[in-house]
Write a protein that holds these residues in place. Structure first.
Motif, PDB file in Angstrom:
ATOM      1  N   ALA A  30     103.766 123.272 -12.620  1.00 17.68           N
ATOM      2  CA  ALA A  30     102.599 123.123 -11.752  1.00 17.68           C
ATOM      3  C   ALA A  30     101.306 123.176 -12.571  1.00 17.68           C
ATOM      4  O   ALA A  30     100.370 122.411 -12.319  1.00 17.68           O
ATOM      5  CB  ALA A  30     102.596 124.195 -10.674  1.00 17.68           C
ATOM      6  N   LEU A  31     101.260 124.056 -13.554  1.00 17.89           N
ATOM      7  CA  LEU A  31     100.082 124.160 -14.412  1.00 17.89           C
ATOM      8  C   LEU A  31      99.894 122.883 -15.228  1.00 17.89           C
ATOM      9  O   LEU A  31      98.775 122.376 -15.355  1.00 17.89           O
ATOM     10  CB  LEU A  31     100.210 125.373 -15.341  1.00 17.89           C
ATOM     11  N   ASP A  32     100.980 122.344 -15.731  1.00 19.82           N
ATOM     12  CA  ASP A  32     100.936 121.096 -16.486  1.00 19.82           C
ATOM     13  C   ASP A  32     100.420 119.963 -15.599  1.00 19.82           C
ATOM     14  O   ASP A  32      99.566 119.173 -16.022  1.00 19.82           O
ATOM     15  CB  ASP A  32     102.328 120.771 -17.029  1.00 19.82           C
ATOM     16  N   ILE A  33     100.914 119.891 -14.379  1.00 20.79           N
ATOM     17  CA  ILE A  33     100.467 118.875 -13.429  1.00 20.79           C
ATOM     18  C   ILE A  33      98.971 119.035 -13.163  1.00 20.79           C
ATOM     19  O   ILE A  33      98.229 118.056 -13.142  1.00 20.79           O
ATOM     20  CB  ILE A  33     101.277 118.964 -12.116  1.00 20.79           C
ATOM     21  N   PHE A  34      98.544 120.267 -12.959  1.00 29.43           N
ATOM     22  CA  PHE A  34      97.133 120.539 -12.669  1.00 29.43           C
ATOM     23  C   PHE A  34      96.232 120.082 -13.808  1.00 29.43           C
ATOM     24  O   PHE A  34      95.241 119.375 -13.587  1.00 29.43           O
ATOM     25  CB  PHE A  34      96.935 122.025 -12.387  1.00 29.43           C
ATOM     26  N   TYR A  35      96.557 120.473 -15.036  1.00 29.03           N
ATOM     27  CA  TYR A  35      95.685 120.144 -16.162  1.00 29.03           C
ATOM     28  C   TYR A  35      95.692 118.657 -16.506  1.00 29.03           C
ATOM     29  O   TYR A  35      94.748 118.162 -17.119  1.00 29.03           O
ATOM     30  CB  TYR A  35      96.036 120.979 -17.390  1.00 29.03           C
ATOM     31  N   LYS A  36      96.727 117.927 -16.104  1.00 34.93           N
ATOM     32  CA  LYS A  36      96.790 116.479 -16.362  1.00 34.93           C
ATOM     33  C   LYS A  36      96.307 115.655 -15.170  1.00 34.93           C
ATOM     34  O   LYS A  36      96.310 114.435 -15.221  1.00 34.93           O
ATOM     35  CB  LYS A  36      98.218 116.078 -16.712  1.00 34.93           C
ATOM     36  N   SER A  37      95.874 116.321 -14.124  1.00 29.13           N
ATOM     37  CA  SER A  37      95.478 115.624 -12.892  1.00 29.13           C
ATOM     38  C   SER A  37      94.058 115.072 -12.979  1.00 29.13           C
ATOM     39  O   SER A  37      93.268 115.460 -13.843  1.00 29.13           O
ATOM     40  CB  SER A  37      95.568 116.580 -11.705  1.00 29.13           C
ATOM     41  N   LYS A  38      93.746 114.188 -12.043  1.00 27.00           N
ATOM     42  CA  LYS A  38      92.380 113.689 -11.896  1.00 27.00           C
ATOM     43  C   LYS A  38      91.499 114.746 -11.242  1.00 27.00           C
ATOM     44  O   LYS A  38      90.277 114.705 -11.364  1.00 27.00           O
ATOM     45  CB  LYS A  38      92.382 112.416 -11.048  1.00 27.00           C
ATOM     46  N   LEU A  39      92.130 115.670 -10.553  1.00 28.52           N
ATOM     47  CA  LEU A  39      91.393 116.723  -9.853  1.00 28.52           C
ATOM     48  C   LEU A  39      90.791 117.745 -10.818  1.00 28.52           C
ATOM     49  O   LEU A  39      89.680 118.233 -10.588  1.00 28.52           O
ATOM     50  CB  LEU A  39      92.335 117.431  -8.872  1.00 28.52           C
ATOM     51  N   TYR A  40      91.505 118.066 -11.881  1.00 24.30           N
ATOM     52  CA  TYR A  40      91.061 119.117 -12.801  1.00 24.30           C
ATOM     53  C   TYR A  40      89.642 118.901 -13.325  1.00 24.30           C
ATOM     54  O   TYR A  40      88.811 119.820 -13.242  1.00 24.30           O
ATOM     55  CB  TYR A  40      92.051 119.296 -13.951  1.00 24.30           C
ATOM     56  N   PRO A  41      89.294 117.719 -13.865  1.00 28.34           N
ATOM     57  CA  PRO A  41      87.918 117.570 -14.361  1.00 28.34           C
ATOM     58  C   PRO A  41      86.870 117.691 -13.257  1.00 28.34           C
ATOM     59  O   PRO A  41      85.768 118.180 -13.501  1.00 28.34           O
ATOM     60  CB  PRO A  41      87.878 116.185 -14.997  1.00 28.34           C
ATOM     61  N   LEU A  42      87.233 117.260 -12.057  1.00 30.93           N
ATOM     62  CA  LEU A  42      86.278 117.363 -10.944  1.00 30.93           C
ATOM     63  C   LEU A  42      85.973 118.818 -10.625  1.00 30.93           C
ATOM     64  O   LEU A  42      84.822 119.184 -10.368  1.00 30.93           O
ATOM     65  CB  LEU A  42      86.834 116.663  -9.704  1.00 30.93           C
ATOM     66  N   VAL A  43      87.006 119.632 -10.649  1.00 31.18           N
ATOM     67  CA  VAL A  43      86.826 121.053 -10.349  1.00 31.18           C
ATOM     68  C   VAL A  43      86.140 121.764 -11.516  1.00 31.18           C
ATOM     69  O   VAL A  43      85.180 122.505 -11.327  1.00 31.18           O
ATOM     70  CB  VAL A  43      88.176 121.729 -10.020  1.00 31.18           C
ATOM     71  N   SER A  44      86.619 121.524 -12.718  1.00 28.13           N
ATOM     72  CA  SER A  44      86.099 122.253 -13.880  1.00 28.13           C
ATOM     73  C   SER A  44      84.654 121.896 -14.202  1.00 28.13           C
ATOM     74  O   SER A  44      83.907 122.739 -14.698  1.00 28.13           O
ATOM     75  CB  SER A  44      86.984 122.008 -15.101  1.00 28.13           C
ATOM     76  N   GLU A  45      84.249 120.664 -13.912  1.00 27.64           N
ATOM     77  CA  GLU A  45      82.879 120.243 -14.208  1.00 27.64           C
ATOM     78  C   GLU A  45      81.951 120.392 -13.008  1.00 27.64           C
ATOM     79  O   GLU A  45      80.769 120.063 -13.102  1.00 27.64           O
ATOM     80  CB  GLU A  45      82.890 118.796 -14.703  1.00 27.64           C
ATOM     81  N   GLY A  46      82.485 120.830 -11.875  1.00 26.97           N
ATOM     82  CA  GLY A  46      81.663 121.061 -10.701  1.00 26.97           C
ATOM     83  C   GLY A  46      81.188 119.783 -10.028  1.00 26.97           C
ATOM     84  O   GLY A  46      80.210 119.791  -9.305  1.00 26.97           O
ATOM     85  N   ILE A  47      81.898 118.682 -10.265  1.00 27.58           N
ATOM     86  CA  ILE A  47      81.530 117.406  -9.665  1.00 27.58           C
ATOM     87  C   ILE A  47      81.770 117.469  -8.163  1.00 27.58           C
ATOM     88  O   ILE A  47      82.843 117.865  -7.708  1.00 27.58           O
ATOM     89  CB  ILE A  47      82.310 116.245 -10.310  1.00 27.58           C
ATOM     90  N   SER A  48      80.775 117.053  -7.409  1.00 26.44           N
ATOM     91  CA  SER A  48      80.837 117.059  -5.934  1.00 26.44           C
ATOM     92  C   SER A  48      81.172 118.439  -5.381  1.00 26.44           C
ATOM     93  O   SER A  48      81.741 118.545  -4.299  1.00 26.44           O
ATOM     94  CB  SER A  48      81.862 116.041  -5.434  1.00 26.44           C
TER      95      SER A  48
END
Length: 70
Positions: A30-48
């Motif tokens: 699950a962690l691997d999926i999370f870090y390779k997802s399109k969602l991760y950069p959106l969350v980590s960079e505070g986008i939207s």
């Protein structure tokens, strides 16, 4: 807006745990999926302000992305 890094790490762990439970997979996968997802950069960079969304919402988005790749 920048989120507190410690709070973000806690959010990541909750979202990953929800994904693991929903998909019946290991936390490691699950962690691997999370870090390779399109969602991760959106969350980590505070986008939207994705980091402000609920853990359940983010886990659902992650689950949908994962299922589409399957």
């Amino acid at each position: 807006m920048d989120a507190n890094p410690i709070l973000l790490q806690m959010k990541y762990s909750r979202v990953v745990a929800l994904l693991a439970k929903k998909e019946h997979i290991s936390m490691r996968k699950a962690l691997d999926i999370f870090y390779k997802s399109k969602l991760y950069p959106l969350v980590s960079e505070g986008i939207s302000d994705m980091h402000c969304m609920s853990d359940a919402y983010l886990a659902d988005e992650l689950e949908q992305e994962y299922q589409m790749k399957q």
